[in-house]
Write a protein that holds these residues in place. Sequence first.
Motif, PDB file in Angstrom:
ATOM      1  N   HIS A 140      -8.984   1.990  -1.013  1.00 17.71           N
ATOM      2  CA  HIS A 140      -8.576   0.633  -1.362  1.00 17.71           C
ATOM      3  C   HIS A 140      -9.028  -0.354  -0.294  1.00 17.71           C
ATOM      4  CE1 HIS A 140      -6.251  -2.731  -2.805  1.00 17.71           C
ATOM      5  NE2 HIS A 140      -5.597  -2.799  -1.662  1.00 17.71           N
TER       6      HIS A 140
ATOM      7  N   GLU B 217     -12.268  -1.949  -0.669  1.00 18.44           N
ATOM      8  CA  GLU B 217     -12.366  -2.953  -1.728  1.00 18.44           C
ATOM      9  C   GLU B 217     -11.854  -4.318  -1.278  1.00 18.44           C
ATOM     10  OE1 GLU B 217     -10.048  -1.216  -4.806  1.00 18.44           O
ATOM     11  OE2 GLU B 217     -11.497   0.382  -5.250  1.00 18.44           O
TER      12      GLU B 217
ATOM     13  N   ASP C 297       0.826  -1.211   0.000  1.00 18.39           N
ATOM     14  CA  ASP C 297       0.000   0.000   0.000  1.00 18.39           C
ATOM     15  C   ASP C 297       0.861   1.262   0.000  1.00 18.39           C
ATOM     16  OD1 ASP C 297      -2.279  -1.491  -0.056  1.00 18.39           O
ATOM     17  OD2 ASP C 297      -2.877  -1.093   2.021  1.00 18.39           O
TER      18      ASP C 297
END
Length: 223
Positions: free
Chosen positions: A104, A107, A76
Amino acid sequence: MAEGRKERRGSYAKGVAKREEILERALDVIAREGYRGASIKELAEEVGLSQAGLLHYFDSKEELFTAILRKRDEIDSANFGLADDDGPVEGVDLREGYLGVIRHNAEVPGLVQLFARLSVDASDPDHAAHDFFVARGKTLRTAFAAAIAAQQAAGELSDRVDPDTLARIFQAVADGLQVQWMLEPDVDMAGTIDSLFTALDTRAAAGPDAGTDTEAGRHGAAS
């Protein structure tokens, strides 16, 4: 002797590569199947190992899950420009990078579940993940505080609260929102944290036009 050293180096390199493969596959499995669906058996099958063979690379299931979260942070940070191999990136857009990570996370609910559950268990000083979470929190807050201090010095963020305290507030908000989001999936984690940035943004507070320009620029960059 030289041959023996080469063999050991080769074996070590293969072990490191296999460990990386396990972690990358595990990230995919947990993101896809969720924390509950990612058993040691399933993770082992993904990389062609027995359960005992998988745990050969890690001391325990807890150590494996800790390594998975560490790998997630590494990926990340690289993907959203927050850090590189030398640490936090200077001059990075803290707001966009952080919101990118939060979006993110929405998700990959399985990884959020893993993080939340393991962080609670890690409050026990004897837990395998305890040191990881303590060190992670300090590193995150240090990077945040440095970026916040720079933006305060530039007059972009309010300086009514010191950078170290603001960094801890951002961490607490993000961690707490993840729990709320797991209970109420319609919670907009990124939108809520974006509102916190807006509340601290001195340019947005300067007037309606400044706020509109800032908002339009941010949404334009994200689209």
